[in-house]
Scaffold this motif. Structure first.
Motif, mmCIF file in Angstrom:
data_model
loop_
_atom_site.group_PDB
_atom_site.id
_atom_site.type_symbol
_atom_site.label_atom_id
_atom_site.label_comp_id
_atom_site.label_asym_id
_atom_site.label_seq_id
_atom_site.Cartn_x
_atom_site.Cartn_y
_atom_site.Cartn_z
ATOM 1 N N CYS A 25 0.867 -1.031 -0.061
ATOM 2 C CA CYS A 25 -0.004 0.141 0.089
ATOM 3 C C CYS A 25 0.850 1.122 -0.095
ATOM 4 O O CYS A 25 1.803 1.039 0.589
ATOM 5 C CB CYS A 25 -1.023 0.054 1.335
ATOM 6 N N SER A 26 0.489 2.306 -0.766
ATOM 7 C CA SER A 26 1.178 3.572 -0.716
ATOM 8 C C SER A 26 0.196 4.756 -0.550
ATOM 9 O O SER A 26 -0.921 4.514 -0.831
ATOM 10 C CB SER A 26 2.166 3.730 -1.992
ATOM 11 N N ALA A 27 0.669 5.816 0.101
ATOM 12 C CA ALA A 27 -0.122 6.991 0.413
ATOM 13 C C ALA A 27 0.884 8.215 0.335
ATOM 14 O O ALA A 27 1.759 8.184 1.187
ATOM 15 C CB ALA A 27 -0.764 6.889 1.776
ATOM 16 N N ASP A 28 0.331 9.142 -0.482
ATOM 17 C CA ASP A 28 0.999 10.422 -0.639
ATOM 18 C C ASP A 28 0.306 11.239 0.485
ATOM 19 O O ASP A 28 -0.775 11.645 0.488
ATOM 20 C CB ASP A 28 0.783 11.011 -1.926
ATOM 21 N N ILE A 29 1.191 11.860 1.637
ATOM 22 C CA ILE A 29 0.771 12.364 2.830
ATOM 23 C C ILE A 29 1.243 13.829 3.051
ATOM 24 O O ILE A 29 2.568 13.839 2.708
ATOM 25 C CB ILE A 29 0.742 11.326 3.891
ATOM 26 N N GLN A 30 0.542 14.606 3.323
ATOM 27 C CA GLN A 30 1.115 16.003 3.669
ATOM 28 C C GLN A 30 0.810 16.139 5.248
ATOM 29 O O GLN A 30 -0.195 15.972 5.608
ATOM 30 C CB GLN A 30 0.164 17.243 3.132
ATOM 31 N N ARG A 31 1.834 16.233 5.991
ATOM 32 C CA ARG A 31 2.089 16.091 7.345
ATOM 33 C C ARG A 31 1.510 17.341 7.979
ATOM 34 O O ARG A 31 0.887 17.323 8.830
ATOM 35 C CB ARG A 31 3.554 15.645 7.827
ATOM 36 N N ARG A 32 1.755 18.413 7.509
ATOM 37 C CA ARG A 32 1.409 19.768 7.953
ATOM 38 C C ARG A 32 0.967 20.755 6.880
ATOM 39 O O ARG A 32 1.156 20.464 5.654
ATOM 40 C CB ARG A 32 2.769 20.148 8.796
ATOM 41 N N VAL A 33 0.483 21.617 7.400
ATOM 42 C CA VAL A 33 -0.201 22.850 6.254
ATOM 43 C C VAL A 33 0.838 23.243 5.281
ATOM 44 O O VAL A 33 0.401 23.135 4.273
ATOM 45 C CB VAL A 33 -0.669 23.966 7.158
ATOM 46 N N LEU A 34 2.202 23.706 5.614
ATOM 47 C CA LEU A 34 3.208 24.145 4.631
ATOM 48 C C LEU A 34 4.165 22.903 4.266
ATOM 49 O O LEU A 34 5.003 23.355 3.590
ATOM 50 C CB LEU A 34 3.890 25.139 5.308
ATOM 51 N N SER A 35 3.799 21.797 4.490
ATOM 52 C CA SER A 35 4.955 20.885 4.104
ATOM 53 C C SER A 35 4.528 20.111 2.987
ATOM 54 O O SER A 35 3.156 20.363 2.280
ATOM 55 C CB SER A 35 4.987 19.848 5.153
ATOM 56 N N GLY A 36 5.499 19.525 2.267
ATOM 57 C CA GLY A 36 5.043 18.890 0.835
ATOM 58 C C GLY A 36 4.682 17.449 1.146
ATOM 59 O O GLY A 36 4.440 16.948 2.219
ATOM 60 N N LEU A 37 4.203 16.958 0.196
ATOM 61 C CA LEU A 37 3.734 15.307 -0.034
ATOM 62 C C LEU A 37 4.757 14.586 0.092
ATOM 63 O O LEU A 37 5.780 14.774 -0.552
ATOM 64 C CB LEU A 37 3.004 15.266 -1.349
ATOM 65 N N TRP A 64 4.931 3.938 2.754
ATOM 66 C CA TRP A 64 4.595 2.528 2.183
ATOM 67 C C TRP A 64 4.190 1.796 3.422
ATOM 68 O O TRP A 64 4.872 1.916 4.560
ATOM 69 C CB TRP A 64 5.806 2.187 1.609
ATOM 70 N N GLY A 65 3.368 0.724 3.186
ATOM 71 C CA GLY A 65 3.271 -0.355 4.158
ATOM 72 C C GLY A 65 4.229 -1.350 3.893
ATOM 73 O O GLY A 65 5.151 -1.224 3.185
ATOM 74 N N GLN A 66 4.083 -2.072 5.025
ATOM 75 C CA GLN A 66 5.166 -3.530 5.239
ATOM 76 C C GLN A 66 4.667 -4.416 4.074
ATOM 77 O O GLN A 66 5.746 -5.241 3.886
ATOM 78 C CB GLN A 66 5.026 -3.907 6.654
ATOM 79 N N GLY A 67 3.827 -4.508 3.379
ATOM 80 C CA GLY A 67 3.339 -5.528 2.252
ATOM 81 C C GLY A 67 2.896 -6.628 2.854
ATOM 82 O O GLY A 67 2.780 -7.037 4.138
ATOM 83 N N THR A 68 1.859 -7.169 2.050
ATOM 84 C CA THR A 68 0.951 -8.097 2.369
ATOM 85 C C THR A 68 1.356 -9.417 1.325
ATOM 86 O O THR A 68 1.067 -9.022 0.088
ATOM 87 C CB THR A 68 -0.381 -8.151 2.716
ATOM 88 N N GLN A 69 1.472 -10.622 1.444
ATOM 89 C CA GLN A 69 1.715 -11.651 0.525
ATOM 90 C C GLN A 69 0.508 -12.211 0.310
ATOM 91 O O GLN A 69 -0.494 -12.804 0.796
ATOM 92 C CB GLN A 69 2.653 -12.752 1.246
ATOM 93 N N VAL A 70 0.438 -12.197 -1.137
ATOM 94 C CA VAL A 70 -0.716 -12.951 -1.819
ATOM 95 C C VAL A 70 -0.430 -14.062 -2.849
ATOM 96 O O VAL A 70 0.847 -13.912 -3.595
ATOM 97 C CB VAL A 70 -1.518 -11.760 -2.684
#
Length: 121
Positions: free
Chosen positions: A95-107, A111-117
């Protein structure tokens, strides 16, 4: 600290289905693009699908029609419904996610740790 935790992987027979979930937790101002990638043994990590916060989806061409990505913004969760699974779908799914931690911070991409399929009879 931001954390992505995946669940839902496992062993399934060819033709079967699985639903993966990924929850984002921690301090964040905004949670933007979320996605699923996979990496099979000996291969590079590849995009499976991603989805914007507004629900616009993007899929790897080879997976259209079998996989469906969705998200619940209220739960900070992204899902991957996988149908008609094939042995070649066997991989670790991230899993991935683009996150802005604070108001003026960038993206920043997390990443998650992964799950086996594993798809096998």
């Amino acid at each position: 600290q931001v954390q992505l935790v995946e669940s839902g992987g496992g062993l399934v027979q060819p033709g079967g289905s699985l639903r993966l979930s990924c929850v984002a937790s921690g301090s964040m101002f905004s949670l933007n693009l979320m996605g699923w990638y996979r990496q099979a043994p000996g291969k590079q990590r590849e995009l499976v699908a991603d989805i914007t916060s507004g629900g616009i989806t993007n899929y790897a061409d080879s997976l259209k029609g079998r996989f469906t990505i969705s998200r619940d913004n209220a739960k900070n969760t992204v899902y991957l419904q996988m149908n008609s699974l094939r042995p070649e779908d066997t991989a670790v799914y991230y899993c991935s996610a683009d996150i802005q931690r604070r108001v003026l911070s960038g993206l920043v991409r997390y990443w998650g740790q992964g799950t086996q399929v594993t798809v096998s009879s």
